[in-house]
Motif scaffolding. Structure first.
Motif, mmCIF file in Angstrom:
data_model
loop_
_atom_site.group_PDB
_atom_site.id
_atom_site.type_symbol
_atom_site.label_atom_id
_atom_site.label_comp_id
_atom_site.label_asym_id
_atom_site.label_seq_id
_atom_site.Cartn_x
_atom_site.Cartn_y
_atom_site.Cartn_z
ATOM 1 N N GLU A 48 7.913 3.644 5.368
ATOM 2 C CA GLU A 48 7.583 3.040 4.507
ATOM 3 C C GLU A 48 8.444 1.688 4.627
ATOM 4 O O GLU A 48 9.540 1.729 4.373
ATOM 5 C CB GLU A 48 7.552 3.444 2.832
ATOM 6 C CG GLU A 48 6.768 4.526 2.878
ATOM 7 C CD GLU A 48 6.935 5.159 1.383
ATOM 8 O OE1 GLU A 48 7.825 5.016 0.741
ATOM 9 O OE2 GLU A 48 6.021 6.328 0.998
ATOM 10 N N THR A 75 -0.528 6.290 -1.585
ATOM 11 C CA THR A 75 -0.054 5.895 -0.130
ATOM 12 C C THR A 75 -0.648 6.624 0.975
ATOM 13 O O THR A 75 -1.289 7.542 1.109
ATOM 14 C CB THR A 75 1.658 6.215 -0.150
ATOM 15 O OG1 THR A 75 1.745 7.849 -0.411
ATOM 16 C CG2 THR A 75 2.377 5.442 -1.269
ATOM 17 N N THR A 92 0.410 2.947 9.287
ATOM 18 C CA THR A 92 -0.683 3.851 9.804
ATOM 19 C C THR A 92 -0.671 5.250 8.823
ATOM 20 O O THR A 92 0.572 5.234 8.190
ATOM 21 C CB THR A 92 -0.632 4.287 11.090
ATOM 22 O OG1 THR A 92 0.568 5.074 11.486
ATOM 23 C CG2 THR A 92 -0.657 3.252 12.075
ATOM 24 N N ASP A 93 -1.531 6.187 8.872
ATOM 25 C CA ASP A 93 -1.471 7.278 8.209
ATOM 26 C C ASP A 93 -0.144 7.987 8.691
ATOM 27 O O ASP A 93 0.379 8.878 8.007
ATOM 28 C CB ASP A 93 -2.632 7.997 7.950
ATOM 29 C CG ASP A 93 -3.762 7.352 7.291
ATOM 30 O OD1 ASP A 93 -3.319 6.545 6.347
ATOM 31 O OD2 ASP A 93 -5.214 7.791 7.655
ATOM 32 N N ASN A 94 0.249 8.059 10.033
ATOM 33 C CA ASN A 94 0.925 8.727 10.757
ATOM 34 C C ASN A 94 2.561 7.918 10.546
ATOM 35 O O ASN A 94 3.592 8.799 11.055
ATOM 36 C CB ASN A 94 0.658 9.122 12.250
ATOM 37 C CG ASN A 94 -0.424 9.845 12.298
ATOM 38 O OD1 ASN A 94 -0.819 10.800 11.319
ATOM 39 N ND2 ASN A 94 -1.153 9.706 13.169
ATOM 40 N N ASP A 95 2.302 7.099 9.909
ATOM 41 C CA ASP A 95 3.652 6.408 9.907
ATOM 42 C C ASP A 95 4.300 6.662 8.539
ATOM 43 O O ASP A 95 4.079 6.563 7.693
ATOM 44 C CB ASP A 95 3.342 4.518 9.734
ATOM 45 C CG ASP A 95 4.550 3.802 9.535
ATOM 46 O OD1 ASP A 95 5.815 4.203 9.674
ATOM 47 O OD2 ASP A 95 4.536 2.512 9.347
ATOM 48 N N ASP A 96 5.662 7.680 8.831
ATOM 49 C CA ASP A 96 6.497 8.158 8.034
ATOM 50 C C ASP A 96 7.303 7.192 7.290
ATOM 51 O O ASP A 96 8.009 7.238 6.344
ATOM 52 C CB ASP A 96 7.281 9.217 8.265
ATOM 53 C CG ASP A 96 6.511 10.341 8.876
ATOM 54 O OD1 ASP A 96 5.453 10.587 8.184
ATOM 55 O OD2 ASP A 96 7.059 11.175 9.415
ATOM 56 N N ASN A 121 0.877 -1.238 -0.152
ATOM 57 C CA ASN A 121 -0.170 -0.046 0.069
ATOM 58 C C ASN A 121 0.775 1.121 -0.048
ATOM 59 O O ASN A 121 0.350 2.192 0.217
ATOM 60 C CB ASN A 121 -1.066 0.046 1.231
ATOM 61 C CG ASN A 121 -0.141 0.076 2.564
ATOM 62 O OD1 ASN A 121 0.886 0.132 2.537
ATOM 63 N ND2 ASN A 121 -1.050 0.355 3.604
ATOM 64 N N GLN A 131 2.853 0.501 4.430
ATOM 65 C CA GLN A 131 2.672 1.884 5.435
ATOM 66 C C GLN A 131 1.512 1.326 6.467
ATOM 67 O O GLN A 131 0.622 1.179 5.978
ATOM 68 C CB GLN A 131 2.631 3.004 4.723
ATOM 69 C CG GLN A 131 2.643 4.246 5.789
ATOM 70 C CD GLN A 131 2.630 5.461 4.982
ATOM 71 O OE1 GLN A 131 2.161 5.463 3.445
ATOM 72 N NE2 GLN A 131 3.043 6.540 5.648
ATOM 73 N N SER A 173 -4.086 10.311 -3.965
ATOM 74 C CA SER A 173 -2.901 9.887 -3.347
ATOM 75 C C SER A 173 -3.168 8.318 -3.319
ATOM 76 O O SER A 173 -4.084 7.888 -2.703
ATOM 77 C CB SER A 173 -2.815 10.626 -2.132
ATOM 78 O OG SER A 173 -1.561 9.927 -1.368
ATOM 79 N N SER A 215 -11.270 8.196 -5.007
ATOM 80 C CA SER A 215 -9.885 7.835 -5.648
ATOM 81 C C SER A 215 -10.012 6.891 -6.572
ATOM 82 O O SER A 215 -9.285 6.645 -7.365
ATOM 83 C CB SER A 215 -9.401 7.157 -4.040
ATOM 84 O OG SER A 215 -9.871 6.045 -3.864
#
Length: 99
Positions: free
Chosen positions: A47, A99, A41-45, A21, A39, A97, A90
């Motif tokens: 990858e 990711t 979580t959405d806050n997970d920078d 993803n 990735q 987007s 989307s």
């Protein structure tokens, strides 16, 4: 799974499926490099990349065409099978987007 071509694996080993993803795409003068990962979580920078595909521009265009065709077929199938279900923004927006 639907496929736009009937390619056979050249490897005697079974094909391994991996979920992705998160994607990173790069290029050099002769090739395109596509990296796949997860990735969480959405806050997970971070990858967590696990697969890299290196291909040429002609094959990359064929991949792009196959992906577009698969998305269009998926949308049509969902609309036919599930009355009242609409595509998400989307699904309609090629610039959304991933990711």
């Amino acid at each position: 799974m639907h496929s736009s071509s009937r390619l056979k694996s050249l490897s005697p080993l079974p094909m391994i499926g991996r979920y992705a993803n998160a994607f990173r795409v790069g290029f050099n003068a002769f090739e395109l490099i596509i990296e796949f990962g997860e990735q969480f979580t959405d806050n997970d920078d971070d990858e967590h990349l696990h697969t890299r595909i290196v291909t040429n521009p002609v094959a990359a265009r064929a991949l792009l065409s196959a992906l577009q065709q698969a998305l269009e077929q998926r949308s049509a199938a969902l609309l036919n099978e599930l009355p009242g279900v609409r595509d998400t923004p989307s699904d309609r927006d090629p610039d959304a987007s991933i990711t």
